[in-house]
Write a protein that holds these residues in place. Structure first.
Motif, short mmCIF file in Angstrom:
data_model
loop_
_atom_site.label_atom_id
_atom_site.label_comp_id
_atom_site.label_asym_id
_atom_site.label_seq_id
_atom_site.Cartn_x
_atom_site.Cartn_y
_atom_site.Cartn_z
N LEU A 39 -25.00 -57.55 13.56
CA LEU A 39 -24.26 -58.18 12.47
C LEU A 39 -23.90 -59.63 12.76
N SER A 88 -34.26 -53.37 6.56
CA SER A 88 -33.04 -52.64 6.89
C SER A 88 -32.29 -52.24 5.64
N TYR A 128 -27.41 -61.28 9.10
CA TYR A 128 -28.56 -60.42 9.41
C TYR A 128 -29.18 -59.89 8.12
N HIS A 142 -32.61 -47.04 8.15
CA HIS A 142 -31.17 -46.74 8.13
C HIS A 142 -30.69 -46.81 9.58
N ASN A 143 -29.70 -46.04 10.00
CA ASN A 143 -29.10 -46.29 11.32
C ASN A 143 -29.93 -45.63 12.42
N TYR A 149 -23.57 -57.07 19.15
CA TYR A 149 -24.60 -56.90 18.14
C TYR A 149 -25.06 -55.45 17.98
N VAL A 192 -23.26 -48.57 15.92
CA VAL A 192 -22.17 -47.69 16.35
C VAL A 192 -22.65 -46.60 17.32
N ARG A 213 -14.26 -44.76 19.93
CA ARG A 213 -13.18 -45.18 19.02
C ARG A 213 -13.76 -45.25 17.61
N PHE A 236 -13.55 -45.89 13.75
CA PHE A 236 -12.77 -46.72 12.83
C PHE A 236 -12.54 -46.00 11.50
N GLN A 272 -16.65 -42.24 6.96
CA GLN A 272 -17.71 -43.10 6.42
C GLN A 272 -19.07 -42.50 6.75
N ARG A 290 -23.30 -42.37 7.02
CA ARG A 290 -24.54 -43.10 7.26
C ARG A 290 -25.67 -42.08 7.40
N ARG A 322 -13.20 -52.89 10.23
CA ARG A 322 -13.83 -54.22 10.28
C ARG A 322 -14.05 -54.64 8.83
N ASP A 362 -17.38 -54.25 6.94
CA ASP A 362 -18.10 -52.98 6.91
C ASP A 362 -18.17 -52.39 5.50
#
Ligand code: UD1
Length: 339
Positions: free
Chosen positions: A74, A112, A172, A200-201, A213, A216, A231, A233, A238, A240, A300, A303
Motif C-alpha cells: 500500500l 489486483s 499501488y 485477491h489476497n 508493504y 495481512v 493483532r 484490526f 472484515q 477478504r 487504518r 482500509d
C-alpha cells in the motif's frame, strides 16, 4: 511466432517478469511444469523491465509475456509515489512498447482487486451500491460497516465482479489500474491479446515477511513466528478472499491461451471461499499452536471493509477454479517458510 490457440496451448516461450518474487517464483514453477520455456526477468537478479536494451534480446525469442514485476503493498506515504509510478507504470509502458517492436502479441498481466476500492454492497432501498471511504468518526466509535451512500441505511456485502466501476484508493491501486489501461491501449493498437488477473489476497509459502508493504497474512504469520499474537484490526469481521499462491500460478497458466485479440479481458483470481480477517488469524494461530489473536479495535483509515470476489468469470472463461481450500492452505502457511 508460434501459434497459440485459444483452447489448447503447445510449448510456448515466455518472458516472465518478477520471476524471483513471491508470486513470480510460483508462476515460473507452474509454467515450467507445464512444459513451457521461461526466461526470467527480475530487478533482484539485475534485469529491469524499464531497461529497453535488456528487453530486446529476450523479446526477440518469446511468444508471450507474463508480467508480474511490480512494486507491491500500500505504500507508506506520498514519498513512495515516484517509485510506484516508475516501476509499475513506466515499467509496463516500456515493456509494452518493446513487445510491439518485437511483435510479441500475448500478455498476461498481474493486476489486483485493489482496482475496485471498496467491495460491493446491497441496500434494501437502493439495490447495489458502492460506498465511498469510511469516515474517521464512524471508525472511532466502532461503526466499521459502510452505509448506503444514498440513504445512510445499513448495507449487506455482495460479491464483486469484473464489471464493477474502478475506484483505486492508493498509489499501488492507481498504478495497477494504469497498467490495465496501458495494456488495453497496447492490445487495441497492435491487435495483441491481454489478460489481466485481478488477484485477491494471495498467501502461501515464500510470502515476504512483515514489512510496511506486506499483506495481512504475512504480518500475522511473522508475528506468530516471533511468538507474538496476531493483532486483528477493527472487529475482525472484515472479509477478504484469501487465495493460495499455487492457485494464482495455475491461473496464469490458464490465462496464457485465452483472451481476445485487440482487447484486454480482466478476471478476478480468488478462491471463491471468503473468510474474515479474524478467521484467518485464528486459522494461522491454530496451525502454529498459538498465541491466540487479539482483536484490537484499531483501524487504518485507508482500509476497505469487505472485498468478496465473484470467481465465476474466471471459472467460465479461463476454466480456472482454485484447488487449495482455506483450511488446507492456512494449515500449510502456518509453518511454511517465508521469503
Ligand atoms: C491487500 C494488499 C494489496 C493487494 C490486495 C490483494 C497490502 C498492504 N495490501 O490489500 O496490496 O493488492 O491485498 O491481494 O499488501 N489488518 C489487520 N492487522 C494487521 C494488518 C492488517 O487486522 O496487522 C487488516 C486490515 O485492517 C484489513 C485487512 O487486514 O482490514 C487486510 O489488510 P491488507 O492485507 O493490508 O490489505 P488489503 O486491503 O486486503
Amino acid at each position: 511466432m508460434a501459434a497459440v490457440s485459444r483452447r489448447t496451448l503447445g510449448r510456448v516461450k515466455i518472458l516472465l517478469t518478477g520471476a524471483a518474487g513471491f508470486i513470480g517464483s510460483h508462476v515460473a514453477e507452474a509454467l515450467q511444469a507445464a512444459g513451457h520455456d521461461v526466461i526470467g526477468f527480475d530487478l533482484r537478479t539485475g534485469t529491469d523491465v524499464r531497461d529497453d536494451a535488456a528487453l530486446d534480446g529476450p523479446l526477440g525469442r518469446v511468444d508471450a509475456v507474463v508480467h508480474q514485476a511490480a512494486k507491491v503493498g500500500l505504500g507508506v506515504d506520498v514519498a513512495d509515489l515516484p517509485d510506484y509510478a516508475s516501476v509499475n507504470v513506466y515499467g509496463t509502458a516500456v515493456l509494452l512498447a518493446a513487445m510491439a517492436r518485437h511483435g510479441v502479441a500475448r500478455l498476461v498481466l498481474a493486476s489486483s482487486m485493489v482496482v475496485y476500492g471498496e467491495g460491493a454492497y446491497d441496500c434494501a432501498g437502493h439495490g447495489r451500491v458502492r460506498p465511498g471511504p469510511r469516515a474517521a468518526e464512524d471508525l472511532d466509535r466502532g461503526a466499521f460497516d459502510p452505509r448506503c451512500p444514498r440513504c445512510g441505511a445499513p448495507v449487506t456485502w455482495a460479491v464483486i465482479d469484473e464489471y464493477a466501476p474502478m475506484d483505486p484508493r492508493n498509489a499501488y491501486a492507481t498504478t495497477k489500474l494504469a497498467q490495465e489501461h496501458l495494456a488495453a491501449n497496447w492490445a487495441r493498437e497492435t491487435g495483441g491479446t491481454a489478460v489481466a488477473l485481478r488477484y485477491h489476497n494471495v498467501y502461501g509459502p515464500r510470502m515476504p515477511r512483515d514489512t510496511p508493504y506486506a499483506g495481512v497474512a504475512a504480518i500475522f504469520r511473522s508475528a506468530l513466528e516471533a511468538g507474538r499474537a496476531p493483532r486483528v484490526f477493527e472487529d475482525g469481521g472484515q472479509r477478504r478472499d484469501f487465495v493460495h499462491v499455487r492457485d494464482v500460478a495455475r491461473a496464469n497458466l490458464a490465462a496464457l491461451g485465452r483472451g481476445e485479440p485487440g482487447s484486454l479481458t480482466a478476471y478476478n483470481i480468488a478462491s471463491g471461499e471468503p473468510h474474515t480477517v479474524g478467521e484467518m488469524a485464528a486459522a494461522l494461530a491454530g496451525g502454529r499452536g498459538g498465541p491466540a489473536p487479539v482483536v484490537t479495535g484499531d483501524y487504518r483509515l485507508g482500509d476497505v471493509r469487505h472485498v468478496v470476489a465473484s470467481p465465476e468469470r474466471a471459472r467460465g472463461e479461463l476454466g480456472f477454479a482454485a484447488e487449495v481450500s482455506f483450511a488446507e492452505g492456512m494449515t500449510e502457511f502456518a509453518t511454511a517458510p517465508l521469503g
